[in-house]
Design a protein around this motif. Sequence first.
Motif, short mmCIF file in Angstrom:
data_model
loop_
_atom_site.label_atom_id
_atom_site.label_comp_id
_atom_site.label_asym_id
_atom_site.label_seq_id
_atom_site.Cartn_x
_atom_site.Cartn_y
_atom_site.Cartn_z
N GLN A 88 35.48 49.35 43.41
CA GLN A 88 36.97 50.53 43.66
C GLN A 88 38.60 49.55 43.82
O GLN A 88 39.72 49.82 43.84
N LEU A 89 38.21 48.08 43.97
CA LEU A 89 39.31 47.73 44.45
C LEU A 89 40.00 47.29 42.66
O LEU A 89 41.19 46.94 43.15
N ILE A 90 39.11 47.41 41.65
CA ILE A 90 40.31 46.74 40.60
C ILE A 90 40.67 48.10 40.28
O ILE A 90 39.53 49.10 39.76
N GLU A 91 41.99 48.10 39.51
CA GLU A 91 42.36 48.44 38.69
C GLU A 91 42.07 48.41 36.93
O GLU A 91 42.22 46.88 36.66
N PRO A 92 42.28 49.48 35.56
CA PRO A 92 42.19 48.19 34.93
C PRO A 92 43.50 47.50 33.65
O PRO A 92 44.45 48.01 34.53
N LEU A 93 43.39 46.25 33.47
CA LEU A 93 44.34 45.94 33.51
C LEU A 93 45.05 47.04 32.09
O LEU A 93 46.06 46.81 31.46
#
Length: 386
Positions: free
Chosen positions: A227-232
């Motif tokens: 949940q901490l990582i958004e798509p680049l």
Amino acid sequence: MSDFLLDPNVVFLNHGSFGACPRPVFEEYQHWQRKLETQPVKFLARDLPELLADARSQVANYLGAQPTEIVFVPNPTFAANTIARCLDLGEGDEVLITDHEYGACRFAFQFAGSKKGFRVVEQAIPLPVESDQAVADTFWQGVTDRTKLIFISHITSATALTLPIPEICQRAREAGILTMIDGAHAPGQIDVDLGQLGADFYTATCHKWMCAPKGSGVFYVREDRQQLIEPLVVGWGWGPEKTFHRDNEFIEHHEWLGTHDPSAYLTVPTAIAWQQQHITPEVRQRSRDLVHTAVQQASLIEGIERVHPDSFFYQMGLIDVTTLQVDADALKIWLYDTHRIEAPTIRWNGRTFIRVSAHAYTTEQDIQHLLHALGELPNQHQLRQA
């Protein structure tokens, strides 16, 4: 080993840069490319999701992870950019790295820090190192109450140093610090079990020591950190009108980057199968022994020194030619043009190294050829640094 497509007229001692793809693996790669071109719409729009899911499952099993914790990426630089750009880091925060980190990944964090306000702190780990405990203790001197992320290599590119990742990850978890490990040189060279390693994030190259086609890598995000990582790259996997409907949002968001050739990703299971059949513990040990021989015998030549104790390197080793004061670029050209030896020369913290890699195709004659060339180095005045 005849499986490899390498030019037999070149002494190839640089598996660490881009790897080398065995013939059966490369043929499987071409099979997927032909299949894509035969019916692109069916392949990309209808068949690809299940093909990727199967490939991802096999890679996850090889790395000791869950299939829902891994997505394919082109390379670790892509994954490093994802973390640097998307993790919630801002003013006053610090990302701690070593002074051994790979330039492209270091640049990704420095660039993002210049935009978002966090600092990239380099902790020096002087060479030679003495023990895993000493390395961990030295690195930990850089930790402050502002350290939010540790980004370090499993095996460093510039210095071929295996870092004590489990120890550092354990300390980080106890301190509430996230960890991102650059494993570009690890899988295929050493055993990797992500479930046991303890990292929050891990990225690996499949086209180096795993011998998959170029442009294949993996990005691991532990399930409770996703949940901490958004798509680049935001594409069809993110919005409400998803191209592919899956139960896992992490995979949906990160796997579909727009139209590209996924053949390298789909070939990774074949590379794993080839590894398991051909790269036995005995083959790995033979490769390691060849590198140890190169490093040890080179250190007997006037002006050449060794860097690491044997326990700190596997199939990559360093030969220190600093005291000869040769120009690194001129040396690399001389090794290739004069002796047909492909090996990287590295400048690091005022020192000059030759990095030697060995794989299943490396022979004792290759190592002796290198040692013969190095024996000429002390008299190569034209290679002296200005």
